[in-house]
Design an enzyme around this catalytic site. Structure first.
Site, mmCIF file in Angstrom:
data_model
loop_
_atom_site.group_PDB
_atom_site.id
_atom_site.type_symbol
_atom_site.label_atom_id
_atom_site.label_comp_id
_atom_site.label_asym_id
_atom_site.label_seq_id
_atom_site.Cartn_x
_atom_site.Cartn_y
_atom_site.Cartn_z
ATOM 1 N N HIS A 18 0.841 -1.202 0.000
ATOM 2 C CA HIS A 18 0.000 0.000 0.000
ATOM 3 C C HIS A 18 0.872 1.246 0.000
ATOM 4 O O HIS A 18 0.585 2.229 -0.690
ATOM 5 C CB HIS A 18 -0.927 0.018 1.223
ATOM 6 C CG HIS A 18 -1.684 -1.272 1.381
ATOM 7 N ND1 HIS A 18 -1.928 -1.874 2.577
ATOM 8 C CD2 HIS A 18 -2.204 -2.101 0.437
ATOM 9 C CE1 HIS A 18 -2.588 -3.005 2.387
ATOM 10 N NE2 HIS A 18 -2.747 -3.166 1.097
ATOM 11 N N ASP A 115 -6.047 4.851 0.884
ATOM 12 C CA ASP A 115 -6.171 3.588 0.148
ATOM 13 C C ASP A 115 -7.388 2.850 0.699
ATOM 14 O O ASP A 115 -8.073 3.322 1.610
ATOM 15 C CB ASP A 115 -4.864 2.785 0.200
ATOM 16 C CG ASP A 115 -4.510 2.306 1.591
ATOM 17 O OD1 ASP A 115 -5.374 1.725 2.263
ATOM 18 O OD2 ASP A 115 -3.348 2.516 2.017
#
Ligand code: UDP
Length: 502
Positions: A18, A115
């Site tokens: 991520h 995210d």
């Protein structure tokens, strides 16, 4: 001038998979679109690989990088909890610090970009009247699947995994249940409910960025833009902005694996790596070692201690445990393969390796960052999915794009034997089949370059995000004391490199 630039706050949830794409998005917003960017990183037990990445990401690329410690460590990490539970819990624990960091800014950022595991932070964006975007660090197909889950939920009474027919999501290839990460389909599993919540939260976004590009997934993206198809579920505009991957940074110092690659012929080496967290069972490690040896091809293998019941065991600790490789490899393997193989414990400079002219193939767990890194370097793949949405990615690579081959049975179902591994490696590296696949992936490489170049689809897509933010900052950029807070600017966010909010 700083004051007139739109300011984006990005939140990266734990895990290199991520952090890497979020950092790349931040850099692109600065370098190509004139943004001021602050990246908030949810701080976990930071591995040496992550520290290095954060160091490299700071000046001159990302001047404002802020580490958010997790409040009340006790809420997190029950070692027995699933990876998803741990992730969501860590992000939740960092939100008080994110709130105080934003409220300490004189002018709040224009937009908060999180995210998929940071969606709970949207409530903070609401408090500060910021635009809120979600950045899907995977592909449009996975976004479509997640958004479609509430529809599926209405169709099935007990388990989605009981579905006999493939699911037909508009704009997507039919999706067989066996290609979905199992817990997401089981109503009794907490992961099912977490994904259902995420599906709902995505619909609250002002925009959805996806790390893909128009040509790669046009039918799916078109269905998301169509109000009669997926557009009625996703609602917010979807912006394909990728592929955003780590650039190949030159290394000054000596690096064993890159030096070794420098001595090999062009496209002769198969690179083997299972992402930031992937681990194999002891039996599979043995079979892979034999398979590589029997293939008689040059290889670089990023190796981790075997783990029998957890395919993502290294996800938050990507670089520990370097010792004792020989103990879990077949007797004499290192000696016998020393002329053709380079074994790297735990972590390797993957972007540089995939960009090296000697590399001609990649055995990959199909994490989306690894997949994109392979595509942008024109490297064909052997798909070896382990966890999360990787089986879907593997299906896309093999059946849809034709840039990978795969074992007969995915490694999530059983051990892939040495003969099959050796045959796959030779097919990819030596056969005309491999050459055809290589030609296809090179086409994708050029298509990706085009999408990112000025005027290309991904460049233009991100420009639309920029326009939204500029409109928002013109209409609402005013000191927080007129809005939510009277605090002075945070000293920790100005002119500092990697800061920690306390
Ligand atoms: N990575 C790396 N060296 C390694 C293993 C992984 O640099 O030895 C990087 C890789 O280049 C990619 C990221 O870590 O950018 C892994 O992300 P991906 O989405 O492929 O998989 P995940 O780790 O999230 O499952």
């Amino acid at each position: 001038m700083e004051g007139t630039k739109p300011h984006a706050a990005l939140l990266a949830s734990p895990g290199m998979g991520h952090l890497i794409p979020v950092l790349e998005l931040g850099k692109r917003l600065i370098t190509h679109h004139g943004f001021q960017v602050t990246v908030f990183v949810v701080a976990t037990e930071v591995s040496p690989a992550q520290s290095l990445l954060l160091q490299q990401a700071t000046t001159p690329h990302l001047p404002n990088l802020v580490s958010l410690p997790v409040v009340n460590d006790s809420i997190l990490v029950d070692p027995e909890a699933s990876v998803l539970e741990q992730l969501l819990s860590m992000v939740r624990g960092s939100l008080p610090r994110l709130r105080s960091a934003i409220s300490a800014m004189k002018v709040p950022p224009t937009v908060l970009i999180v995210d998929m595991f940071g969606l709970e932070a949207f409530k903070i964006a609401n408090e500060f009247e910021m635009l809120k975007y979600v950045y899907i660090t995977s592909n449009a197909w996975f976004l479509a699947f997640t958004a479609y889950l509430p529809v599926l939920d209405k169709l099935v009474e007990t388990k989605c995994s009981d579905l006999q027919e493939p699911t037909r999501i508009p704009g997507c290839k039919p999706l067989w249940v066996e290609h979905v990460f199992e817990p997401v389909l089981d109503i009794k599993n907490e992961m099912y409910h977490a994904y259902m919540r995420m599906a709902v939260e995505i619909t609250m976004a002002d925009g959805v960025l996806v790390n893909t590009w128009e040509n790669l997934e046009h039918p799916t993206l078109a269905a998301m833009r169509d109000d009669k198809l997926l557009g009625q579920i996703v609602k917010a505009p979807v912006y394909p902005v990728g592929p955003l991957t780590r650039p190949i940074e030159p290394t000054d110092s000596e690096n064993g694996v890159l030096d070794w690659l420098g001595m090999q012929p062009s496209e002769s080496v198969i690179y083997v790596s299972f992402g930031s967290g992937g681990t194999l069972s002891a039996k599979q490690t043995t079979e892979l070692a034999w398979g590589l040896e029997l293939s008689r091809q040059n290889f670089v293998w990023v190796i981790r201690p075997p783990m029998d019941d957890d395919a993502a065991a290294a996800l938050f600790t990507s670089a520990d445990g370097r010792d004792g490789i020989a103990e879990y490899l077949p007797d004499g393997f290192l000696e016998r393969t020393k002329k053709v193989g380079c074994v790297v414990p735990m972590w390797a400079p993957q972007a540089q390796i995939l960009g090296h002219p000697s590399v001609g193939g990649f055995i990959t767990h199909c994490g989306w960052n690894s997949t994109l890194e392979s595509m942008v370097n024109g490297v064909p793949m052997i798909a070896w999915p382990l966890y999360a949405e990787q089986k879907m990615n593997a299906v896309m690579l093999t059946e849809e794009l034709g840039v990978a081959i795969r074992p007969n049975v995915f490694p999530t179902k059983g051990v892939v034997g040495r003969e099959e591994i050796a045959t796959m490696v030779r097919r990819l590296m030596e056969d005309s089949e491999g050459n055809a696949i290589r030609a296809k992936v090179k086409e994708l490489k050029y298509s990706a370059e085009k999408a990112l170049s000025k005027g290309g689809s991904s460049y233009t897509s991100l420009s639309h995000v920029v326009m939204d933010c500029q409109m928002m900052s013109r209409s609402s950029q005013q000191p927080l004391d007129n809005r939510t807070s009277t605090n002075p600017p945070s000293p920790s966010l100005k002119g500092m490199h990697l800061t920690t909010v306390r």
